[in-house]
Design a protein around this motif. Structure first.
Motif, mmCIF file in Angstrom:
data_model
loop_
_atom_site.group_PDB
_atom_site.id
_atom_site.type_symbol
_atom_site.label_atom_id
_atom_site.label_comp_id
_atom_site.label_asym_id
_atom_site.label_seq_id
_atom_site.Cartn_x
_atom_site.Cartn_y
_atom_site.Cartn_z
ATOM 1 N N GLU A 45 30.478 56.112 62.987
ATOM 2 C CA GLU A 45 29.821 55.323 61.700
ATOM 3 C C GLU A 45 30.315 53.947 61.531
ATOM 4 O O GLU A 45 29.637 53.229 61.338
ATOM 5 N N GLU A 46 31.667 54.015 61.496
ATOM 6 C CA GLU A 46 32.101 52.752 61.146
ATOM 7 C C GLU A 46 32.206 51.654 62.321
ATOM 8 O O GLU A 46 31.888 50.598 62.093
ATOM 9 N N THR A 47 32.088 52.065 63.703
ATOM 10 C CA THR A 47 31.881 51.310 64.454
ATOM 11 C C THR A 47 30.362 50.728 64.624
ATOM 12 O O THR A 47 30.104 49.478 64.758
ATOM 13 N N LEU A 48 29.496 51.608 64.389
ATOM 14 C CA LEU A 48 28.092 51.286 64.302
ATOM 15 C C LEU A 48 27.859 50.201 62.946
ATOM 16 O O LEU A 48 27.092 49.415 63.289
ATOM 17 N N GLY A 49 28.713 50.399 61.911
ATOM 18 C CA GLY A 49 28.460 49.393 60.892
ATOM 19 C C GLY A 49 29.196 48.148 61.405
ATOM 20 O O GLY A 49 28.550 47.187 60.916
ATOM 21 N N ARG A 50 30.161 48.231 62.274
ATOM 22 C CA ARG A 50 30.761 46.555 62.622
ATOM 23 C C ARG A 50 29.775 46.111 63.610
ATOM 24 O O ARG A 50 29.469 44.930 63.355
ATOM 25 N N LEU A 51 29.078 47.009 64.291
ATOM 26 C CA LEU A 51 27.983 46.306 65.222
ATOM 27 C C LEU A 51 26.915 45.555 64.319
ATOM 28 O O LEU A 51 26.432 44.787 64.782
ATOM 29 N N ALA A 52 26.558 46.389 63.359
ATOM 30 C CA ALA A 52 25.361 45.879 62.578
ATOM 31 C C ALA A 52 25.913 44.469 61.623
ATOM 32 O O ALA A 52 25.018 43.583 61.822
ATOM 33 N N LYS A 53 27.108 44.322 61.661
ATOM 34 C CA LYS A 53 27.602 43.080 60.779
ATOM 35 C C LYS A 53 27.552 42.074 61.887
ATOM 36 O O LYS A 53 27.334 40.946 61.679
ATOM 37 N N LEU A 54 27.984 42.505 63.066
ATOM 38 C CA LEU A 54 28.085 41.405 64.256
ATOM 39 C C LEU A 54 26.674 40.861 64.523
ATOM 40 O O LEU A 54 26.440 39.626 64.504
#
Length: 266
Positions: A45-54
């Motif tokens: 979930e944290e990684t998906l959040g970072r991808l969304a920010k990218l």
């Protein structure tokens, strides 16, 4: 990489279109991410959040000409955190940037292609991984950025890219060297690398968009970048501005008081 402290906008339509491109590696992370939920749902979930920010940062970059260096650092930090999911302890990152430099304005998506290349040609090409230091420092009026890796380099890497991202970056940085825009009928002319180029926009249309980058009107038909001024000398009917690239521009009597105030002159 050397960047003038006050930046000029991307003024080529071709360059503006490139800014809307989502970082190449961002999409490659999704397959890694979706293997995570069974073992570590919180990390996924944290990684998906970072991808969304990218993705969001990349898209927003097309709407902004400059961003604080701190935003660039935060963006590549998210990118490197995602890469760490793939490489784990093989990727070692050291971001050595004084927080006092975070407010300096730089073009958006400046660090991303450099960091991506460092990962591709560095840690990813070595069994033992590698270290990626990122540094920033001031040298007079210039900001120096360093993205390093201890890999074999592009010539020694098995990955053969097209070099397009670095060519695009060089093009954008060259555009920062523009010091003057001059009205030319319905067009606007500017000098770059000793050659004159035309924009299909009037000077009046550009003036408001150029103001945040330190450009000021010095004549009915002239805009100059304030931090490019090296000297101001008297002239009949006004003054002459001597710019850092050797150009000389006439300042109208009407524009002279405001320009002197801006430059801190009496």
């Amino acid at each position: 990489m050397l960047i003038p402290n006050t930046t000029a906008p991307s003024i080529c339509a071709r360059t503006r279109s490139r800014l809307t491109t989502v970082p190449g590696s961002a999409t490659s992370h999704t397959s890694s991410t979706f293997t995570l939920p069974a073992t570590d749902p919180e990390l996924a979930e944290e990684t998906l959040g970072r991808l969304a920010k990218l993705f969001r940062y990349s898209l927003e970059g097309s709407e902004r000409h400059v961003v604080p260096l701190g935003d660039e650092i935060a963006n590549v930090t998210d990118y490197l955190e995602v890469e760490t999911i793939r490489f784990r302890e093989r990727l070692r990152v050291a971001i050595l940037v004084d927080p006092a430099l975070h407010s300096i304005k730089v073009p958006p998506m400046l660090l991303q292609p450099l960091v991506e290349n460092a990962v591709k040609h560095g840690a990813s090409r070595r069994v033992e991984g590698g270290t990626l230091p990122l540094r920033a420092e001031l040298a007079g009026d210039d900001l120096l950025l360093f993205v390093l890796d201890d890999g074999p380099g592009p010539d020694g890497s098995s990955h053969r890219g097209t070099g397009t991202s670095l060519l695009d970056l060089r093009e954008r940085l060259r555009l920062l060297l523009v010091t003057r825009f001059r009205a030319d009928d319905k067009y606007t002319a500017f000098l770059f690398d000793g050659e004159e180029h035309l924009l299909r926009e009037s000077l009046s249309t550009l003036e408001e968009r150029l103001a945040p980058f330190g450009f000021v009107r010095v004549h009915r038909a002239e805009l100059v970048r304030a931090n490019a001024v090296r000297a101001l000398t008297p002239d009949a009917g006004g003054a002459l501005l001597h710019l850092s690239d050797g150009q000389t521009v006439t300042v109208s009597r009407r524009s002279l008081p405001a320009l002197k105030q801006l430059l801190g002159l009496r």
